[in-house]
Design an enzyme around this catalytic site. Structure first.
Site, mmCIF file in Angstrom:
data_model
loop_
_atom_site.group_PDB
_atom_site.id
_atom_site.type_symbol
_atom_site.label_atom_id
_atom_site.label_comp_id
_atom_site.label_asym_id
_atom_site.label_seq_id
_atom_site.Cartn_x
_atom_site.Cartn_y
_atom_site.Cartn_z
ATOM 1 N N ASP A 162 0.777 -1.102 -0.088
ATOM 2 C CA ASP A 162 0.162 -0.117 -0.262
ATOM 3 C C ASP A 162 1.381 1.172 0.261
ATOM 4 O OD1 ASP A 162 -2.048 2.078 0.024
ATOM 5 O OD2 ASP A 162 -2.987 1.441 1.667
ATOM 6 N N ASP A 173 -3.012 2.429 -5.669
ATOM 7 C CA ASP A 173 -1.977 2.219 -4.523
ATOM 8 C C ASP A 173 -1.801 1.088 -4.232
ATOM 9 O OD1 ASP A 173 -4.525 3.112 -3.489
ATOM 10 O OD2 ASP A 173 -3.545 4.638 -2.084
ATOM 11 N N GLU A 174 -2.644 0.049 -4.344
ATOM 12 C CA GLU A 174 -2.641 -0.771 -2.915
ATOM 13 C C GLU A 174 -2.406 -2.405 -4.121
ATOM 14 O OE1 GLU A 174 -4.776 -1.867 -0.331
ATOM 15 O OE2 GLU A 174 -6.428 -0.252 -0.701
#
Length: 404
Positions: free
Chosen positions: A24, A118-119
């Site tokens: 993350d 983003d993860e």
């Protein structure tokens, strides 16, 4: 929970059997913007449209100390932190960085499940022997490369199953790594509040607390039939299994690969086109080997050049026929660099091959060609490297002075 955190200079906890990673990015949108505004790093900053009805897309950690959170109305955030600094979002920038980060993941394993820009979850179980690495060392490698190549940080959770890995990455924030040994999964889970269980929202949490269940250990010890009767069969069974560390979900790859690439960030910015050309050869060799390993070829070759000020350009050229030959990829990449990239200090350079297919249409043969069969040579080199290691066969121009 501190004993599960990996601290600099200390060996990580036992990660045997922990093939699931959750990665993350830390305050992703803000972190991407602050790469070119280092003077704002220690100040409270958000990314938002900034209008009266705008919401916060992301807040950095100094802003979060004032209670500012993503998805919060910007007007509320401003009341909580009157000296809050707002940066308007930069169109296209976050997707570009996200693609670069995901490519780092896919270089380690094809089993990548992005959850957002983003993860992502990564299943590295099959990659450990091939790479000669452990799950924790791969997590450390990811963190180092993301920071070096993209100027942002990320947090990593390492565990046996998905939802534990995701909990671990949350506890690792910011810029850390938490490893949960398979044998200690329950020791990690059971002290946590019931709200940490995947799928428990505010209403379910309230219901569980009315049953006297405040921690995951309480849920694990509760009679499963009573839990199913109270919450419903599916929900009750789901939470009971999670409370015992059971999560059978596998990584779901979102779609077939559409491109294969490789990038390198220099320790010191480079100006020399000769040095850049050598790095393009190194990268083209990696890309070509990966294409052949996965049984695909590509029709479009592109380069990416990031300059010292983080200004980034990409240029591409489509070939007459698809290729997996590093020599051909390198030739096109050098031509693109020469013809289209301005001079200047270069921080990062990359090569990508797109428009992938399985090559089932075959290769167009040319009889009486004076050119050597470069693909045959590269396939032979692949075989040698698989037996004797990655350094067994390399282009002569990439050998160091002592190796010539």
């Amino acid at each position: 929970m501190g004993r599960f955190r990996v601290r600099p200079g200390e060996p990580p906890p036992d990660d045997t059997g922990c093939g699931m990673l959750h990665v993350d990015m830390d305050a992703f949108f803000v972190s991407v913007e602050l790469r070119t505004r280092p003077e704002l790093v220690d100040k409270p900053v958000v990314v938002s449209g900034g209008g009266p009805r705008a919401v916060v897309a992301a807040a950095n950690y100094p802003a979060r100390k004032f209670g500012v959170r993503s998805a919060m109305p910007f007007s509320t955030a401003k009341r909580l932190c009157p000296h809050l600094i707002n940066i308007p979002p930069t169109g296209g920038l976050y997707g570009e960085v996200s693609r670069g980060v995901m490519e780092i993941f896919r270089e380690l394993t094809p089993l990548v499940e992005p959850l957002s820009l983003d993860e992502a979850f990564l299943d590295v179980s099959g990659a450990l022997r091939r790479l000669g690495a452990t799950p924790a060392s791969l997590g450390a490698r990811i963190r180092s490369r993301v920071e070096a190549e993209h100027g942002i940080t990320c947090s990593v959770g390492v565990a046996k199953v998905k939802f534990v890995a995701k909990l671990a990455s949350g506890m690792a924030k910011p810029d850390g790594m938490v490893v949960v040994p398979a044998a200690e999964t329950l020791a990690f889970l059971h002290p946590l509040p019931v709200s940490a269980l995947w799928g428990v929202g505010a209403r379910t949490e309230e219901h569980l607390r009315r049953l006297g269940l405040g921690t995951i250990a309480d849920v694990a010890a509760f009679p499963p039939e009573r839990l199913k009767k109270s919450l419903g069969v599916a929900a009750g069974e789901h939470l009971y299994r999670l409370a015992h560390g059971v999560d059978e979900r596998s990584v779901v790859v979102d779609s077939p690969e559409k491109s294969i690439g490789a990038e390198h960030t220099f320790d010191v910015d480079r100006h020399s086109r000769a040095e850049l050309g050598l790095e393009l050869l190194r990268l083209a060799s990696r890309v070509g080997a990966t294409l052949r390993e996965r049984g695909v070829r590509g029709r479009t070759v592109s380069i990416k050049v990031r300059f010292a000020d983080f200004r980034t350009i990409t240029r591409a050229r489509t070939l007459v026929s698809a290729t997996d030959v590093a020599r051909e990829i390198h030739a096109v990449a050098v031509a693109l660099l020469t013809e289209h990239a301005p001079t200047g200090a270069v921080r990062l350079i990359g090569v990508r091959v797109e428009g992938l297919d399985t090559g089932e249409e075959g290769e167009q043969l040319v009889f009486d060609s004076p050119e050597p069969r470069w693909r045959d040579a590269e396939v032979a080199a692949d075989v040698a490297r698989s037996k004797f290691g990655s350094a067994a066969v390399r282009p002569a121009s990439l050998l160091g002075p002592r190796e010539n």
